[in-house]
Design an enzyme around this catalytic site. Structure first.
Site, PDB file in Angstrom:
ATOM      1  N   GLU A 144     -35.530  25.812  38.681  1.00 42.79           N
ATOM      2  CA  GLU A 144     -36.740  26.618  38.762  1.00 42.79           C
ATOM      3  C   GLU A 144     -37.829  25.970  37.922  1.00 42.79           C
ATOM      4  OE1 GLU A 144     -38.288  31.233  38.647  1.00 42.79           O
ATOM      5  OE2 GLU A 144     -36.753  30.676  37.265  1.00 42.79           O
ATOM      6  N   GLY A 277     -35.253  29.924  27.824  1.00 34.82           N
ATOM      7  CA  GLY A 277     -34.259  30.669  27.055  1.00 34.82           C
ATOM      8  C   GLY A 277     -32.979  30.779  27.860  1.00 34.82           C
ATOM      9  N   HIS A 313     -31.560  40.546  31.117  1.00 38.91           N
ATOM     10  CA  HIS A 313     -32.675  40.023  31.917  1.00 38.91           C
ATOM     11  C   HIS A 313     -32.152  39.134  33.055  1.00 38.91           C
ATOM     12  CE1 HIS A 313     -36.848  38.217  32.268  1.00 38.91           C
ATOM     13  NE2 HIS A 313     -36.109  37.278  32.854  1.00 38.91           N
ATOM     14  N   GLU A 314     -31.292  38.195  32.713  1.00 37.06           N
ATOM     15  CA  GLU A 314     -30.821  37.254  33.747  1.00 37.06           C
ATOM     16  C   GLU A 314     -29.983  37.966  34.798  1.00 37.06           C
ATOM     17  OE1 GLU A 314     -32.444  34.697  33.670  1.00 37.06           O
ATOM     18  OE2 GLU A 314     -33.050  34.756  31.552  1.00 37.06           O
ATOM     19  N   HIS A 317     -31.989  39.654  37.407  1.00 33.99           N
ATOM     20  CA  HIS A 317     -32.446  38.733  38.456  1.00 33.99           C
ATOM     21  C   HIS A 317     -31.425  38.583  39.580  1.00 33.99           C
ATOM     22  CE1 HIS A 317     -36.142  37.169  36.864  1.00 33.99           C
ATOM     23  NE2 HIS A 317     -35.614  36.604  35.799  1.00 33.99           N
ATOM     24  N   GLU A 336     -40.141  38.132  37.263  1.00 39.07           N
ATOM     25  CA  GLU A 336     -40.100  38.131  35.793  1.00 39.07           C
ATOM     26  C   GLU A 336     -40.523  39.469  35.172  1.00 39.07           C
ATOM     27  OE1 GLU A 336     -38.374  36.129  34.567  1.00 39.07           O
ATOM     28  OE2 GLU A 336     -38.388  34.360  35.852  1.00 39.07           O
TER      29      GLU A 336
END
Ligand code: BES
Ligand code: ZN
Length: 893
Positions: A144, A277, A313-314, A317, A336
């Site tokens: 990405e 991160g 967070h990941e 996704h 995001e």
């Protein structure tokens, strides 16, 4: 039939043509980890939608030898060789021209290629780790936003989804991972061939491969999905915390989105060299070590929260981004902003005592800060070239994005919002969506004019400040665009206004769709009078001031400026403890922003801060700390003779709670107290508090000279000790600095290294700062880690830092210039200045050095210098400041 007659027609286009698109990739890669080269071959099942003589796809930094390309024509099955092969370097595309027409239907494109495992932390790259005391290469991908094309030729745009069947040829003794589980493994001497299961359809930027030496820990979700965390050999214990968070989070999201996690496994890997991160690759999430590993003895509460937030967070996704993907980078914020917002849901469910929803104000305040620049950009931003994408992974896409989602959720209600998201995920699964697709679903479910409201927030940059005035029993509201440079922009928004007075149960809402409006608040005024009378009867002290708090819980993305009477009322509400911590935060933060924009004097900000003397809440004190640092620096530039008083006032404000918390953790103390202890001690050390500095040095010496596990220096207090040590060193007495460097070199934990780096440049001695900055460029510091050191530069060190940046620009640009980390060099150093002359000097320096990947950051950073300059000038002219600062400095709270 596609009309273009020559390859020229395909150049300089923002997007690939869509007359042919991929269905399935069969990819084999053979990396050689010692020579850092790889060879590969790909067969792509391509759907020809319109007859053509051309195929146009992405490729960059890989070489394709003559004769290595063929296309099997759909109908005839004939293998065609291209008559012309053009690699357009600046567009990163590969154009193939065939003499025969490619007929409609599914053909197969075959390409052999080779490339280098680069050291730029993007594409297919090498990272270095230790194994059995030796340095070894590992091979990792980071695709990405647009770097899959550096590993294999592909349609490298998010809307070209396809399935991937990956095969790897790797050394037998190494671990090799990809998005899907292994289907078949064959050994042949020193090499093994691993064939992975075919993936569901997905975008190229989510394809991933990791090859190296690892240990892992493993657990399963209630659905039997196998989750593993891969760590350095011998350190798998450090993966347990993230593993636990991941397993629980998958269950939470399955319920929230009403769709199960779609893959059979989830691997999460710590990578020693990693630019971002973490990265949400489908089924194979990669992380910086600091964002995944947790060590019981050496990790701080802040590290723990970071790991939980990043994992949450990941994993968000995996639904929002991977299952449903943005149609183009203009809609990056859907990925995001949503992942940022959703991560709070999960972390809050897992750790309610962390009160992360109240910590959400950190997201909004940083979004508000960036979006107050004239050089900001809309959430939905035009992207015309892949090189422009890197820069929009910023506080607008993430934090403003997350904040406007929260604003909308508050407006239409949590339950309806969840229902709509589940419907959206279901409707667009294995497909792509644009921002307006989401609004359409929300509009259907809620019946509210979501699209109109939200377009005003996502299609134009900036946000409003709402002026609130009480006139004739009416609350008058007027919006204008807020800009930190003090000017007034022309934007106008649909602002969901909420307000209350006296008690949170009196909360009301109103949609401000015009420039201004008047609200009848007679009922609030009446009940306030009744309330005040009651307080007077009970002999309680009351100012008698009516107060009203607008933007309840800071759920709206805007600022509020109250007239003098309403502002006085709010000070009373704060002192008499009638506002929630989040609203106390909001009053302070809005005041600070207005002060920087020269819409309010520093003396009035300071007297407002004086009302926070008994403050004990983490989020509020944390904001007081940040504001104190900013104000101290500005005051030092504006009126140096007042600096001591200003500092003393802030010390008074922070000291009482720091003293209560002490250096040592209490049994069963809260996570927030642990976070706060660290931040308070750092702030007091930076403010030059003698007692704190002395105690810090004593504790550091015990840690350094005797025992890295000493209870005298628990992880939460270490950064404070390091900063204190750096405040005491100078060119003639460098021993503390040298001790820190020694610990840095010896310790094998990324979080500790990060803490040390972030303190190294905080010395007041410019010579030491320069030395620390040079250390960042040395081979001792991984390229990924330089940013930690940049974040801690002292005000006294800013001049050498700027000279250092200029002197080393060629090297910095060569080393970090191909990724987004280069922007940190600019945004960490430039905004430390506060004069027009410096702004001009910086502008001149960058004039000949601008590239698309830094253009916006340079402009934003220079704008910040100009804003500082204006602010400093207004502080110089603030007549009441001296008296107020003296008064506040003399008060012991
Ligand atoms: N998709 C990003 C990673 C990324 C960032 C890729 C920039 C390419 C360019 C990932 O989901 C992400 O947002 N990571 C964050 C962590 C998160 C907790 C905010 C990061 O890298 O800081
Ligand atoms: Zn993300």
């Amino acid at each position: 039939m596609v009309e273009a007659q020559s390859v020229q027609g395909f150049k300089s286009q923002p997007r690939l043509p869509s007359f042919a698109f991929p269905q399935r990739y069969d990819l084999i890669l053979r990396p050689d980890l010692s020579s850092c080269k790889f060879t590969g071959a790909v067969h792509i099942a391509v759907d020809i939608a319109d007859e053509t003589r051309f195929l146009v796809l992405n490729a960059a930094d890989i070489s394709i030898e003559g004769g290595a390309i063929w296309f099997k024509n759909p109908i005839s099955g004939k293998e065609l060789l291209p008559s012309e092969v053009v690699m357009v370097e600046e567009d990163e595309i590969l154009i193939l021209r065939f003499d025969e027409i490619l007929s409609i239907g599914e053909g197969i494109l075959g390409i052999r290629f080779e490339g280098t495992l680069n050291d730029k932390m993007k594409g297919f790259y090498r990272s270095v780790h230790e194994h059995n005391g030796e340095k070894k290469n590992m091979a990792v991908t980071q695709f990405e936003p647009a770097d899959a094309r550096r590993c294999f030729p592909c349609w490298d745009e998010p809307a070209f989804k396809a399935t991937f069947k990956i095969t790897l040829e790797v050394p037998t003794h190494m671990v090799a991972l990809s998005n899907m589980p292994v289907m078949e493994e064959k050994h042949d001497g020193l090499l093994k061939t691993l064939s992975f299961h075919e993936s569901p359809i997905m975008s190229t930027y989510l394809v991933a491969i990791v090859i190296g030496f690892f240990d892992y820990v493993e657990a399963s979700t209630s659905d039997g999905i196998k989750v593993r965390v891969y760590c350095q050999v011998g350190k798998s214990n450090q993966g347990k915390f993230a593993l636990d968070v991941a397993v629980k989070t998958l269950d939470i999201y399955k319920k929230y989105f009403a769709v199960p996690y779609p893959l059979p496994k989830l691997d999460m890997v710590a990578i020693p060299d990693f630019a971002a991160g973490a990265m949400e690759n489908y089924g194979l999430v990669t992380y910086r070590e600091t964002a995944l590993l947790f060590d019981d003895h050496h990790s701080a509460a802040s590290n723990k929260q970071r790991v939980a937030v990043v994992v949450a967070h990941e994993l968000a996704h995996q639904w929002f981004g991977n299952l449903v993907t943005m149609e183009w980078w203009t809609h990056l914020w859907l990925n995001e902003g949503f992942a940022t917002w959703v991560s709070y849901l999960s972390v809050d469910a897992l750790f309610p005592e962390w009160k992360v929803w109240s910590q959400f104000v950190d997201e909004s305040t940083m979004g508000l800060s960036l979006d107050a620049l004239a050089e900001s950009h809309p959430i939905e931003v035009d992207i015309n070239h892949a090189s422009e994408v890197d820069e929009i992974f910023d506080d607008i896409s993430y934090r403003k994005g997350a904040s406007v989602i929260r604003m909308l959720q508050t407006y239409i209600g949590a339950e309806c919002f969840q229902r709509s998201l589940a419907a959206y995920i279901k409707r667009f699964s294995y497909s792509n969506a644009k921002t307006e697709d989401l609004w359409a679903v929300l509009e259907e479910e809620s019946g509210e004019p979501v699209k109109i409201i939200m377009n005003s927030w996502t299609k134009q940059k900036g946000y409003p400040v709402v002026y609130a005035t009480l006139n004739d029993k009416k609350l008058e509201l007027e919006q204008t665009q807020f800009l930190s440079n003090g000017s007034e922009g022309s934007g106008q928004w649909n602002v969901p206004i909420t307000y209350f007075s006296g008690s949170y149960t009196s909360q009301k809402k109103f949609l401000l769709e015009t420039k201004s409006a008047k609200l009848d608040i007679v009922d609030m005024l009446d009940s306030s009078t009744a309330n005040n009378n009651q307080l007077i009867q009970q002999n309680q002290k009351t100012s008698g001031n009516f107060w009203i708090k607008i933007n309840v819980d800071q759920a709206g993305f805007y600022r509020v400026k109250y007239d003098d009477n309403l502002a006085a009322g709010l000070r009373f509400a704060i002192e008499s403890n009638q506002l929630s911590p989040v609203d106390r935060f909001g009053c302070l933060d809005d005041s600070f922003a207005l002060c920087m924009a020269c819409k309010q004097s520093l003396s009035s900000l300071l007297s407002l801060m004086g009302t926070y003397s008994g403050e004990e809440e983490y989020i509020v004190l944390s904001r007081i700390i940040t504001i104190s640092c900013r104000v101290t620096d500005a005051a030092a530039d504006a009126v140096p003779e007042l600096q001591a008083d200003v500092k003393q006032f802030f010390i008074n404000l922070l000291w009482h709670f720091a003293e209560k918390l002490g250096w040592d953790a209490k049994d069963n103390e809260s996570h927030l107290d642990a976070l706060l202890r660290g931040e308070l001690l750092i702030a007091l050390a930076e403010l030059g508090h003698e007692v704190i500095i002395k105690e810090a040095v004593r504790r550091f010496n015990s840690f350094f000279l005797r025992d890295k596990h000493t209870p005298l220096l628990p992880p939460d207090t270490r950064k404070a000790a390091y900063v204190a040590v750096m405040r005491t060193v100078n060119s003639s007495n460098k021993s503390g600095y040298e001790s820190l460097l020694k610990v840095y070199k010896e310790i094998d934990l990324s979080q500790e290294k990060g803490r040390i780096l972030s303190a190294l440049a905080s010395s007041p001695d410019p010579a030491i700062v320069l030395d620390a900055l040079n250390f960042l460029l040395s081979s001792e510091v991984r390229n990924q880690d330089a940013l930690y050191g940049l974040a801690g530069i002292s005000r006294e060190g800013r001049d050498v830092a700027w000279v250092w940046l200029k002197d080393n620009w060629a090297y910095i640009s060569k080393t970090w210039g191909s990724g987004f980390l280069i922007t940190r060099f600019i945004s960490s150093i430039v905004p430390l200045f506060s004069s027009e002359e410096k702004a001009t000097e910086i502008e001149e320096f960058f004039a000949s050095r601008i590239k698309p990947s830094i253009a916006r950051t340079v402009k934003q950073s220079i704008e910040r210098v100009k804003i500082n300059a204006k602010w400093v000038k207004s502080i110089t002219n603030d007549q009441s400041l001296g008296g107020i600062a003296k008064d506040l400095a003399g008060r012991k709270f």
